[in-house]
Design an enzyme around this catalytic site. Structure first.
Site, mmCIF file in Angstrom:
data_model
loop_
_atom_site.group_PDB
_atom_site.id
_atom_site.type_symbol
_atom_site.label_atom_id
_atom_site.label_comp_id
_atom_site.label_asym_id
_atom_site.label_seq_id
_atom_site.Cartn_x
_atom_site.Cartn_y
_atom_site.Cartn_z
ATOM 1 N N SER A 1 3.623 2.609 8.174
ATOM 2 C CA SER A 1 3.496 1.274 6.920
ATOM 3 C C SER A 1 4.791 1.433 6.185
ATOM 4 O O SER A 1 5.915 2.164 6.085
ATOM 5 C CB SER A 1 2.681 1.800 6.246
ATOM 6 O OG SER A 1 1.434 1.689 6.689
ATOM 7 N N HIS B 1 0.502 -0.766 0.160
ATOM 8 C CA HIS B 1 0.420 -0.007 0.010
ATOM 9 C C HIS B 1 1.198 1.809 -0.003
ATOM 10 O O HIS B 1 0.651 2.212 -0.197
ATOM 11 C CB HIS B 1 -1.092 -0.249 0.925
ATOM 12 C CG HIS B 1 -0.049 -0.023 2.601
ATOM 13 N ND1 HIS B 1 -0.029 -0.766 3.186
ATOM 14 C CD2 HIS B 1 -0.255 1.257 2.836
ATOM 15 C CE1 HIS B 1 0.000 -0.407 4.515
ATOM 16 N NE2 HIS B 1 0.083 0.718 4.369
ATOM 17 N N ASP C 1 1.332 -8.062 1.885
ATOM 18 C CA ASP C 1 1.775 -6.802 1.846
ATOM 19 C C ASP C 1 3.144 -5.991 1.733
ATOM 20 O O ASP C 1 3.528 -5.195 2.951
ATOM 21 C CB ASP C 1 0.928 -6.002 3.416
ATOM 22 C CG ASP C 1 0.566 -4.370 3.302
ATOM 23 O OD1 ASP C 1 0.787 -3.532 2.066
ATOM 24 O OD2 ASP C 1 -0.581 -3.705 3.687
#
Length: 704
Positions: free
Chosen positions: A640, A83, A220
């Site tokens: 992230s 992402h 991810d």
């Protein structure tokens, strides 16, 4: 005042539940915190974190100024989240070559894809410069004046840094609510190329259904490479002649796995937390920011999702914007749920009573910290902050028509002859390939209609009277009219800014109405901002003084931070969460893909996840292929892509999410429930190997 290390260590050991909380700066990491890390199983020397040759900090990057990443090879490969690479992957995707849908692997250096405006930054050094700023009089300035002073000083110091080394830049940021200031020097690399990504079905597996949830099975991750000047191995603008960057430090990838209770550490760039925020500020966050943000985004996303489902071309244009919007739509809902479920406002109010008693008994900040004044200020601006949130979520960054209508009044470059005012104009680049007319029109009309229902009529732009008088109150008819008749939406048109016709243009007139209302909202908020900021800074200072026997970390501000803890789950309502997921669990979800689109996966993914033997990627203790895992590391947006290290400083995963049950963690860390969700590095390497057949990358990562 520094307290003896043993005293601090004793205080930490007396409160182990709090020891894992924190986003710690590496350069001045308290020895007591490092001692606790050692007790948990961390064996890297203290100097190996920040100051040693090839320290861990040298392998971690700020990825694009919005995420984190880690260098994993001597040729500059960078792992980050899928992402985080989403917009870059999307930018390369077309209906014919849909890398978002189908994935991508560059089989050679020549096939690696450059990305406009994407960069990574390495932190070179950090320094506490608070005393220097105080000698320059910063404490005598208002908060708004301090901001201008810091900006000008940052520019001045940056020039000094660049004079010594042109590849460096400097940031000067407030810490501890402005009670301290740190200067951080970075080296930016602006040639960053896409190397590998799994299909979206895996990189975003679970979609919004599973976002912020546990258990997770999302793969991810995405892979990029840093390129450098071939002569200097230093930063360079994109050139076909650039070569892979050779870092002085990269993270060793470990396939040994982890078990419950093992040490875990993240190092990355957490974006923003507000854990020193007052109870009144938390109420404002809940009622005037989170609630209206979620409400408006829900309206917008319903329209976008419907159009995206009908066309791959529309999906490619909007899926990045949709993902960004929906992420904090759900975060806002979850944070409000947690604020209420744990009674956070009441907890903060009780703590503030303790602070007040401390002030009364010691005289520290007596006559300065005023909780009554803080409450009055927040009460006065609550409605205005809510209106501002509704306004910005409606008009800013939601559709091309409103964006252009606002921008034409705010800072566009004026072209044409300087002496002939009537010939001066502005113009927009042709970006028609980035948006869809039908989608944008319906989004804007739905938002205009919703905005009217949510705000006091004094916050309605004047064009609402036109909607009522000329279009029978139909916002869609008004949007269609402006779109069709405004020069703003004419491809390649010059917009002459000094002609009488300028303000008669319906799009230009609409933009002026919007900016006038923004001024109406912002002006009184600015008038109160300094007073609130001063009181919040005093509150933080009082807390730090009251708890001076304990280490305290600053709120996140997108500077490099360390968080340490242990692998492990949580218990809620008597139900243990478990601390890892397995291949079997993703297969069960994949079987529901025909009814739940967020669980769709291609047949090859079913096959790979249904393997009977995962070889070296299976966990040695459980025999399972482990996909995602939990730690009690501290995490927020910006983290992230942060590397998750084991006690030996080896890479075992990439952090990508927090859990729904602790979404108030940006303002309160609940040590019982707050967990960091990471993708197991073995899952990452398995997908690179068995799906991507990326032998050249695996050889690069694991070569000695």
């Amino acid at each position: 005042m520094r307290k003896p290390t043993l005293l601090i260590a004793a205080a930490l050991s007396a409160a182990p539940a709090m020891a894992d909380e924190g986003m710690w700066t590496l350069y001045d990491l308290p020895q007591a915190v490092y001692a606790q890390m050692q007790q948990y199983g961390f064996s890297v020397p203290y100097d190996g974190l920040y100051s040693g040759d090839g320290s861990i900090k040298d392998a971690v990057v700020n990825f694009g100024d919005f995420c984190s990443g880690v260098v994993v090879s001597p040729d500059g490969l960078v792992f980050t989240n899928h992402h985080c690479g989403f917009s870059a992957i999307n930018a390369h995707s077309t209906v014919e070559h849909d890398y978002m849908k189908n994935g991508f692997f560059a089989k050679s250096f020549e096939e690696e894809l450059p990305n406009e405006d994407l960069f990574v930054s390495f932190m070179v050094e950090q320094e506490d410069v608070t005393d220097r700023l105080r000698r320059m009089g910063i404490d005598e300035l208002k908060p708004s004046e301090q901001e201008l002073f810091v900006d000008s000083l940052q520019n001045e110091w940056s020039k000094e840094v660049k004079a010594k080394d042109s590849t460096l830049r400097l940031e000067l940021k407030p810490f501890y609510e402005g009670n301290k200031y740190y200067a951080t020097t970075y080296r930016d690399f602006r040639d960053v190329r896409l190397v590998f990504t799994v299909p979206k079905s895996m990189g975003k597996f679970g979609g919004e259904t599973d976002n912020w949830m546990w258990p997770r099975q999302t793969c991810d991750f995405s892979v990029f490479r840093i390129y450098a000047d071939p002569k200097t191995n230093g930063p360079a603008e994109y050139s076909k002649d650039n070569v892979p960057y050779h870092p002085k430090r990269w993270a060793e990838v470990s396939l040994d796995g982890y078990k419950e209770g093992d040490f875990s550490m993240t190092v990355g760039y957490p974006g923003s937390t507000s854990r020193y925020l007052s109870s009144y500020g938390i109420r404002e966050r809940r009622d005037a920011q989170n609630e209206p943000r979620a409400q408006v985004r829900g309206v917008k996303q319903e329209v976008m999702a419907r159009h995206m489902a009908q066309s791959d071309a529309v999906r490619i244009k909007y899926e990045t914007a949709y993902a960004q919007s929906s992420n904090y739509w759900k975060n806002s809902l979850g944070m409000n749920k947690c604020i209420d479920s744990i009674g956070l406002i009441a907890q903060k109010a009780a703590f503030e009573q303790k602070v007040q008693k401390y002030v009364d008994s010691t005289g520290y900040l007596k006559g300065k910290l005023d909780f009554g004044e803080l409450k009055r200020l927040y009460d006065r601006r609550l409605g205005m902050v809510r209106a501002r949130m509704l306004f910005s979520e409606t008009f800013y960054g939601t559709n091309v028509l409103a964006t252009r209508a606002i921008k034409v009044h705010n800072g566009m470059e004026v072209k044409g002859p300087k002496k002939r005012k009537g010939k001066q104009y502005v113009e927009f680049d042709d970006d028609s390939g980035k948006w869809d007319e039908a989608t944008d029109k319906e989004v804007y009309a739905a938002l205009l209609d919703n905005y009217r229902k949510q705000v006091d009529k004094k916050y309605l732009p004047a064009f609402y009277a036109t909607i009522d008088a000329d279009f029978g109150g139909d916002c869609r008819k008004y949007v269609d009219y402006v779109w069709a008749n405004s020069v703003l939406m004419k491809p390649g048109a010059k917009i002459y800014v000094n002609k009488k016709s300028f303000y008669k243009d319906p799009g230009v007139a609409m933009g002026l109405d919007i900016t006038e209302v923004m001024g109406l909202i912002v002006a009184p908020l600015k008038a109160m901002a300094d007073s609130i900021d001063v009181q919040e800074r005093y509150l933080c200072a009082a807390k730090l003084r009251m708890e001076q026997d304990m280490p305290n970390y600053s709120d996140a501000n997108f500077t490099m931070r360390l968080s340490y803890g242990q692998v492990g789950g949580f218990t809620l309502g008597g139900n243990p969460s478990g601390y890892y997921t397995t291949a079997e669990s993703i297969v069960e979800k994949m079987k529901k893909g025909d009814k739940q689109p967020d669980y769709f996966a291609e047949p090859i993914m079913h096959q790979l996840m249904s393997a009977t033997d995962f070889g070296r990627y299976a966990d040695k203790a459980t025999g399972k292929m482990q996909l995602c895992f939990l730690t009690n590391n501290d995490i927020t947006g910006g983290n992230s892509g942060s590397p998750m290290f084991d006690g030996k400083g080896r890479l075992i995963g990439l952090a990508f999410d927090g859990n729904w049950d602790s979404l108030s963690s940006d303002i309160f860390f609940d040590s019982r429930l707050a967990r960091c969700i990471g993708v197991d590095i073995r899952y990452v390497i398995y997908m690179m190997d068995k799906w991507g057949h990326a032998d050249r990358l695996l050889d690069e990562i694991f070569k000695k």
